[in-house]
Design an enzyme around this catalytic site. Sequence first.
Site, PDB file in Angstrom:
ATOM      1  N   GLY A   4       0.826  -1.206   0.000  1.00 22.16           N
ATOM      2  CA  GLY A   4       0.000   0.000   0.000  1.00 22.16           C
ATOM      3  C   GLY A   4       0.849   1.239   0.000  1.00 22.16           C
ATOM      4  O   GLY A   4       2.057   1.180  -0.239  1.00 22.16           O
ATOM      5  N   ASN A   5       0.199   2.378   0.246  1.00 21.00           N
ATOM      6  CA  ASN A   5       0.960   3.612   0.378  1.00 21.00           C
ATOM      7  C   ASN A   5       0.874   4.088   1.834  1.00 21.00           C
ATOM      8  O   ASN A   5       0.209   3.471   2.660  1.00 21.00           O
ATOM      9  CB  ASN A   5       0.458   4.673  -0.606  1.00 21.00           C
ATOM     10  CG  ASN A   5      -0.993   5.005  -0.361  1.00 21.00           C
ATOM     11  OD1 ASN A   5      -1.426   5.078   0.786  1.00 21.00           O
ATOM     12  ND2 ASN A   5      -1.747   5.183  -1.419  1.00 21.00           N
ATOM     13  N   ARG A   6       1.531   5.203   2.112  1.00 17.46           N
ATOM     14  CA  ARG A   6       1.604   5.641   3.505  1.00 17.46           C
ATOM     15  C   ARG A   6       0.581   6.736   3.810  1.00 17.46           C
ATOM     16  O   ARG A   6       0.767   7.516   4.708  1.00 17.46           O
ATOM     17  CB  ARG A   6       3.008   6.146   3.815  1.00 17.46           C
ATOM     18  CG  ARG A   6       4.039   5.041   3.836  1.00 17.46           C
ATOM     19  CD  ARG A   6       5.456   5.582   3.875  1.00 17.46           C
ATOM     20  NE  ARG A   6       5.836   6.196   2.621  1.00 17.46           N
ATOM     21  CZ  ARG A   6       6.046   7.492   2.440  1.00 17.46           C
ATOM     22  NH1 ARG A   6       5.924   8.330   3.446  1.00 17.46           N
ATOM     23  NH2 ARG A   6       6.376   7.972   1.262  1.00 17.46           N
TER      24      ARG A   6
END
Length: 193
Positions: A4-6
């Site tokens: 995923g992303n942050r």
Amino acid sequence: RFIGNRSSGQMGYALAHQARDRGAHVILVSTTGQLAPFGVELVPVDTASQMHDAVIEALADADLLLMAAAVADYTPAIRSPHKIKKGESRLTLDLIRTPDILAHVAKLRAPGQLVVGFAAETQGLLENARDKLHQKRLDLIVANDARQAMGSTTNQVTLIFADGHFEEFPVLPKSEVASRILDRLMALPNRHE
Ligand code: CTP
């Protein structure tokens, strides 16, 4: 374990906070699991598809939609109910597109409703943001560098309005970015009281 992303959701929470402070009835659709600011109605969701349905439902009564979520563009085609046992040395994930919520909103929005999107880019910031503004039929797009914005408490943004005028802000705390966005929207000439 996830890919995923942050994205932290801070921008969405800051916008909800600032809209509440200006007297709005605010519905916050969020995946973060954090409590909403006092007085803000929280709709917790887990997936892009659930976020789509929650946003479309809330849109019916809304004067303003602020879409700050960094929505995942792809989701696994198949969900495994069990642990996936390791096999070959390489695993290929089969991903399918999620619904583009704002693109759908563009087809459903009523006259007078304001719709604001964010553009997270790592290159061609203003050109790509302008394309999204037009493609998603937004009133305003907030252009920001994904590398700088995601997970950070500060952000450096440029606002691009549908009439073509734009405004660049310096690096600011996200609360201040949210405050300025709300101020600019409330100053728009055709705003509904
Ligand atoms: N957005 C959305 N639904 C999606 C993806 C994005 O509503 N499935 C919204 C975001 O919340 C944001 C705007 O669309 O307000 C732009 O999102 P961004 O991630 O910058 O771009 P994408 O439209 O996903 O396009 P690309 O990934 O190709 O840059």
